[in-house]
Design an enzyme around this catalytic site. Sequence first.
Site, PDB file in Angstrom:
ATOM      1  N   HIS A  26       0.812  -1.222   0.000  1.00 26.36           N
ATOM      2  CA  HIS A  26       0.000   0.000   0.000  1.00 26.36           C
ATOM      3  C   HIS A  26       0.846   1.273   0.000  1.00 26.36           C
ATOM      4  CE1 HIS A  26      -3.690  -2.178   0.434  1.00 26.36           C
ATOM      5  NE2 HIS A  26      -3.370  -2.688   1.617  1.00 26.36           N
ATOM      6  N   ASP A  45      -2.901 -10.478  -2.297  1.00 20.55           N
ATOM      7  CA  ASP A  45      -3.473 -10.014  -1.036  1.00 20.55           C
ATOM      8  C   ASP A  45      -4.955  -9.674  -1.234  1.00 20.55           C
ATOM      9  OD1 ASP A  45      -2.173  -8.657   1.709  1.00 20.55           O
ATOM     10  OD2 ASP A  45      -4.053  -7.712   1.081  1.00 20.55           O
ATOM     11  N   HIS A  93      -6.439  -7.128  -0.252  1.00 25.11           N
ATOM     12  CA  HIS A  93      -6.569  -5.701  -0.507  1.00 25.11           C
ATOM     13  C   HIS A  93      -5.675  -5.284  -1.673  1.00 25.11           C
ATOM     14  CE1 HIS A  93      -7.448  -6.406   3.805  1.00 25.11           C
ATOM     15  NE2 HIS A  93      -8.473  -5.615   3.538  1.00 25.11           N
ATOM     16  N   ASP A 135      -4.530 -12.925   3.612  1.00 25.35           N
ATOM     17  CA  ASP A 135      -5.777 -12.465   4.218  1.00 25.35           C
ATOM     18  C   ASP A 135      -6.975 -12.823   3.349  1.00 25.35           C
ATOM     19  OD1 ASP A 135      -4.801 -10.697   2.340  1.00 25.35           O
ATOM     20  OD2 ASP A 135      -5.075  -8.899   3.544  1.00 25.35           O
TER      21      ASP A 135
END
Length: 344
Positions: free
Chosen positions: A160, A196, A198, A285
């Site tokens: 990120h 991931d 996200h 995740d």
Amino acid sequence: MKTIYNDKHPAHAATHEFFRGRLVPAFETPARADFILQAVQGADLGPILAPVNHGLQALARVHSSRYLNFLAGAWDEWQALGGEGDAFPAVWPVRSLRDDIEPQSFAARMGLYSMDSGTPLTAGAWDAAFWGAQAALTGLDLLLAGERSAYVLTRPPGHHAGSDFFGGYCFVNNAAVAAQAALDQGLKKIAILDVDYHHGNGTQAIFYERADVFFASIHGDPQTEYPFFLGHADEAGAGAGLGFNANFPLPAGATNEQWFERLEAALARLQAYAPDLLIVSLGVDTFAGDPISHFQLDQPEFARLGERLARFGLPTLFLQEGGYATEAIGLNVLAVLQGFEQGA
């Protein structure tokens, strides 16, 4: 498979974070890496190595100097101001506000260089992030020396983090640092696959206008999932990078078969690109029991992922990203790595 372990990661140990506007116990904790390390050691996956210090230059190839300078000195500045506990941003230069001037105020610079209030800046955030990047570079060294694969066990995660901002628990973008370093050492085309839950908004933004790195991501739909403002299917790159970015968003609750259909679509795009090296932003995740995510993968599916990546047939660098079901994270990561080893 060799593991490069960032033993400086425990220096970054937040106690709380803001999650959807509420102050809650931190999800991104040292225990995440501890459980992975125990699983890797218990399975005798291979040697565990310490990162080699490559210095700051490789980080400065993808992050701005003023951002890195801020991160390196932020904790001391916070303490000098009488700050107590971890530091959180509180104001951001959105839309009609200027962001081209670096203010003197520490609070203003915290906002200038961040994207959310869920990423606390701790006493050890910079050391942990710096050594995470060194671990990624050490893993790259192994691949350039002829290793088939390497796994980088580090935290905080990185995908990120943009060229000049932190957020989503990330401060330095390890995947971007490794990709740029590979190009600087003579490789021509790098593929980054982000699995991931996200979207890796920072990685996408860094390479969005470039053709020498193809970024592909399978993730939760940004209409409802963090980071919200990037990761849509129509984001294909821009300028020289047009056609070298591919997003595969899925709704919360998507089935495992839907997820693997997107994986095949992503790998088909990457195969057509014919890269020299594959970097995997390995977030687990996507696990069915993850507390902040909404996919359904379990250990058999993580092993299946590893086996499929092995069949892709490229030197592969695995970089640890998310995964917040702490007690399950080690077994999930191990399933991917063992699946890769068995499929190679």
